[in-house]
Scaffold this motif. Structure first.
Motif, PDB file in Angstrom:
ATOM      1  N   VAL A  44       0.955  -1.342  -0.151  1.00 22.62           N
ATOM      2  CA  VAL A  44       0.011  -0.074   0.008  1.00 22.62           C
ATOM      3  C   VAL A  44       0.854   1.324   0.111  1.00 22.62           C
ATOM      4  O   VAL A  44       1.882   1.597   0.844  1.00 22.62           O
ATOM      5  CB  VAL A  44      -1.032  -0.097   1.105  1.00 22.62           C
ATOM      6  CG1 VAL A  44      -1.699   1.193   1.218  1.00 22.62           C
ATOM      7  CG2 VAL A  44      -1.730  -1.146   1.260  1.00 22.62           C
ATOM      8  N   TRP A  45       0.565   1.994  -0.949  1.00 21.31           N
ATOM      9  CA  TRP A  45       1.101   3.476  -1.108  1.00 21.31           C
ATOM     10  C   TRP A  45       0.253   4.295  -0.596  1.00 21.31           C
ATOM     11  O   TRP A  45      -1.019   4.413  -1.118  1.00 21.31           O
ATOM     12  CB  TRP A  45       1.611   4.023  -2.316  1.00 21.31           C
ATOM     13  CG  TRP A  45       2.632   3.078  -2.796  1.00 21.31           C
ATOM     14  CD1 TRP A  45       2.666   1.782  -3.580  1.00 21.31           C
ATOM     15  CD2 TRP A  45       3.940   3.296  -3.050  1.00 21.31           C
ATOM     16  NE1 TRP A  45       3.938   1.230  -3.886  1.00 21.31           N
ATOM     17  CE2 TRP A  45       4.866   2.304  -3.610  1.00 21.31           C
ATOM     18  CE3 TRP A  45       4.752   4.555  -2.420  1.00 21.31           C
ATOM     19  CZ2 TRP A  45       6.042   2.457  -3.648  1.00 21.31           C
ATOM     20  CZ3 TRP A  45       6.136   4.405  -2.776  1.00 21.31           C
ATOM     21  CH2 TRP A  45       6.963   3.384  -3.295  1.00 21.31           C
ATOM     22  N   VAL A  46       0.456   5.263   0.594  1.00 22.82           N
ATOM     23  CA  VAL A  46      -0.645   6.224   1.083  1.00 22.82           C
ATOM     24  C   VAL A  46      -0.008   7.533   0.508  1.00 22.82           C
ATOM     25  O   VAL A  46       0.976   7.684   0.634  1.00 22.82           O
ATOM     26  CB  VAL A  46      -1.180   6.014   2.630  1.00 22.82           C
ATOM     27  CG1 VAL A  46      -1.535   4.801   2.768  1.00 22.82           C
ATOM     28  CG2 VAL A  46       0.446   6.192   3.278  1.00 22.82           C
ATOM     29  N   THR A  47      -0.958   8.392   0.294  1.00 19.04           N
ATOM     30  CA  THR A  47      -0.496   9.877   0.122  1.00 19.04           C
ATOM     31  C   THR A  47      -1.152  10.898   1.031  1.00 19.04           C
ATOM     32  O   THR A  47      -2.033  10.648   1.725  1.00 19.04           O
ATOM     33  CB  THR A  47      -1.224  10.242  -1.340  1.00 19.04           C
ATOM     34  OG1 THR A  47      -2.427  10.585  -1.467  1.00 19.04           O
ATOM     35  CG2 THR A  47      -0.604   9.299  -2.291  1.00 19.04           C
ATOM     36  N   GLY A  48      -0.586  11.947   1.099  1.00 18.53           N
ATOM     37  CA  GLY A  48      -1.268  13.047   1.996  1.00 18.53           C
ATOM     38  C   GLY A  48      -0.377  14.394   1.989  1.00 18.53           C
ATOM     39  O   GLY A  48       0.712  14.200   1.239  1.00 18.53           O
ATOM     40  N   ARG A  49      -0.655  15.340   2.279  1.00 18.44           N
ATOM     41  CA  ARG A  49       0.054  16.789   2.415  1.00 18.44           C
ATOM     42  C   ARG A  49       1.241  16.717   3.133  1.00 18.44           C
ATOM     43  O   ARG A  49       2.260  17.123   2.734  1.00 18.44           O
ATOM     44  CB  ARG A  49      -0.788  17.790   2.597  1.00 18.44           C
ATOM     45  CG  ARG A  49      -1.924  18.197   1.543  1.00 18.44           C
ATOM     46  CD  ARG A  49      -2.669  19.217   1.684  1.00 18.44           C
ATOM     47  NE  ARG A  49      -3.865  19.503   0.971  1.00 18.44           N
ATOM     48  CZ  ARG A  49      -4.758  20.619   0.753  1.00 18.44           C
ATOM     49  NH1 ARG A  49      -4.422  21.452   1.690  1.00 18.44           N
ATOM     50  NH2 ARG A  49      -5.718  20.609   0.082  1.00 18.44           N
ATOM     51  N   THR A  80       2.451  11.703  -8.619  1.00 17.44           N
ATOM     52  CA  THR A  80       1.993  10.432  -7.666  1.00 17.44           C
ATOM     53  C   THR A  80       2.510   9.253  -8.179  1.00 17.44           C
ATOM     54  O   THR A  80       3.290   8.279  -7.696  1.00 17.44           O
ATOM     55  CB  THR A  80       0.526  10.478  -6.980  1.00 17.44           C
ATOM     56  OG1 THR A  80       0.434  11.572  -6.484  1.00 17.44           O
ATOM     57  CG2 THR A  80       0.665   9.125  -6.001  1.00 17.44           C
ATOM     58  N   VAL A  81       1.873   8.884  -9.330  1.00 14.77           N
ATOM     59  CA  VAL A  81       2.307   7.531  -9.942  1.00 14.77           C
ATOM     60  C   VAL A  81       3.693   7.500 -10.373  1.00 14.77           C
ATOM     61  O   VAL A  81       4.298   6.352 -10.289  1.00 14.77           O
ATOM     62  CB  VAL A  81       1.390   7.565 -11.362  1.00 14.77           C
ATOM     63  CG1 VAL A  81       1.702   6.327 -12.128  1.00 14.77           C
ATOM     64  CG2 VAL A  81      -0.470   7.358 -10.987  1.00 14.77           C
ATOM     65  N   ARG A 135      -0.832   2.195 -15.965  1.00 15.61           N
ATOM     66  CA  ARG A 135      -0.143   1.148 -15.177  1.00 15.61           C
ATOM     67  C   ARG A 135      -0.880  -0.046 -15.086  1.00 15.61           C
ATOM     68  O   ARG A 135      -0.434  -1.102 -15.080  1.00 15.61           O
ATOM     69  CB  ARG A 135       0.254   1.823 -13.951  1.00 15.61           C
ATOM     70  CG  ARG A 135       1.377   2.816 -13.863  1.00 15.61           C
ATOM     71  CD  ARG A 135       2.779   2.372 -13.819  1.00 15.61           C
ATOM     72  NE  ARG A 135       3.129   1.735 -12.577  1.00 15.61           N
ATOM     73  CZ  ARG A 135       3.749   2.259 -11.650  1.00 15.61           C
ATOM     74  NH1 ARG A 135       4.029   3.598 -11.690  1.00 15.61           N
ATOM     75  NH2 ARG A 135       3.946   1.572 -10.276  1.00 15.61           N
ATOM     76  N   LEU A 136      -1.935   0.298 -14.789  1.00 13.75           N
ATOM     77  CA  LEU A 136      -3.312  -0.535 -14.631  1.00 13.75           C
ATOM     78  C   LEU A 136      -3.472  -1.570 -15.866  1.00 13.75           C
ATOM     79  O   LEU A 136      -3.643  -2.863 -15.832  1.00 13.75           O
ATOM     80  CB  LEU A 136      -4.440  -0.254 -14.319  1.00 13.75           C
ATOM     81  CG  LEU A 136      -4.511   0.287 -12.787  1.00 13.75           C
ATOM     82  CD1 LEU A 136      -6.029   0.887 -12.389  1.00 13.75           C
ATOM     83  CD2 LEU A 136      -4.208  -0.427 -11.671  1.00 13.75           C
TER      84      LEU A 136
END
Length: 261
Positions: A44-49, A80-81, A135-136
């Motif tokens: 899992v890659w999570v993102t946030g500020r 992000t990707v 990517r998918l």
């Protein structure tokens, strides 16, 4: 754009189901989703500020990493990707969870605030979706889950801008589900009801009688209680999994029967 990974990233131990991106995945519903996906077998890659405390990734699990990004930027999806490598295996899932709640009556609507809501809730979802499709597709397909809301279909005072943004998510979900189906990419949305996030807990605590306030809200739900982040996360994890491979174009309420009533 920066990434933050566990101290010993398991580069030689890819997740059984590949990897997933959860935007806004460091707290609340997003964090619960990240934990549920990891438990299902995804990296899992999570993102946030803001870079989270180390415990946030530790709670998700060993196959987790962080990407710092502001999803209200039109370039955030591509950036992000680009930051997501293959340490956990091929990218197979995107959960568009990042968003903001916008509360204002019609008479008090402000154009700047409306644009901020639409930029994050709608544009952010669209750009992330666009960015992950190659990517998918290269991985042979995958699953995109968008975060909608009961307020996309149920009227409530003082949330018109937020409701409009989530209505747009519903339309985007069904349109992209049809467009991306030939590539083996499934697109669904989850529409939570009132859920016990820190924001809702804070609102309840501020009421003159918090116990009565929670009871009053719970009484509106046929199943008799407010939702939890784990309730929502379990449904998202199912939609991401191989067991849901024949589901696409769904807007799935996770609200204890609220919208049905």
């Amino acid at each position: 754009m920066t990434s933050h990974a566990p101290s010993q990233p398991p580069r030689n131990d890819p997740a059984p189901l590949g990897s997933a991106i959860v935007t806004g995945g460091t707290a609340g519903i997003g964090h619960a989703i990240a934990c549920a996906l990891h438990a299902r077998g995804f990296g899992v890659w999570v993102t946030g500020r803001n870079v989270p405390e180390d415990r946030v990734l530790a709670e998700i699990g060993s196959r987790s990493a962080f990407v710092a990004v502001d999803h209200s930027s039109s370039s955030a999806g591509a950036a992000t990707v680009a930051a997501v490598d293959d340490r956990f295996g091929p990218l197979r899932v995107l959960v568009n969870n990042a968003g903001r709640r916008h509360g204002a009556t019609v008479s008090a609507l402000d154009a700047t605030e409306i644009r901020a809501t639409l930029d994050l809730n709608v544009l952010g979802t669209m750009m992330m979706t666009q960015a992950v499709v190659p990517r998918l597709t290269a991985a042979g397909g995958g699953s995109i889950i968008n975060m909608s809301s009961r307020l996309a279909v149920v009227g409530m005072p003082a949330v018109s801008a937020y409701s409009a943004s989530k209505g747009a998510i519903n339309g985007f979900t069904v349109a992209t589900a049809i467009e991306l189906a030939p590539a083996g990419i499934r697109v669904n949305a989850v529409a939570p009801g009132m859920t016990r996030t820190p924001l809702i807990d804070e609102w309840i605590a501020e009421q003159p009688d918090p116990v009565a306030a929670e009871q009053a809200q719970s009484a509106l739900v046929p199943l008799g209680r407010l939702g939890t982040p784990q309730d929502v996360a379990a449904v998202v994890a199912f939609l991401a999994s191989p067991e849901a491979e024949y589901l696409t174009g769904m807007i799935l309420p996770v609200d204890g029967g609220y919208t049905a009533a």
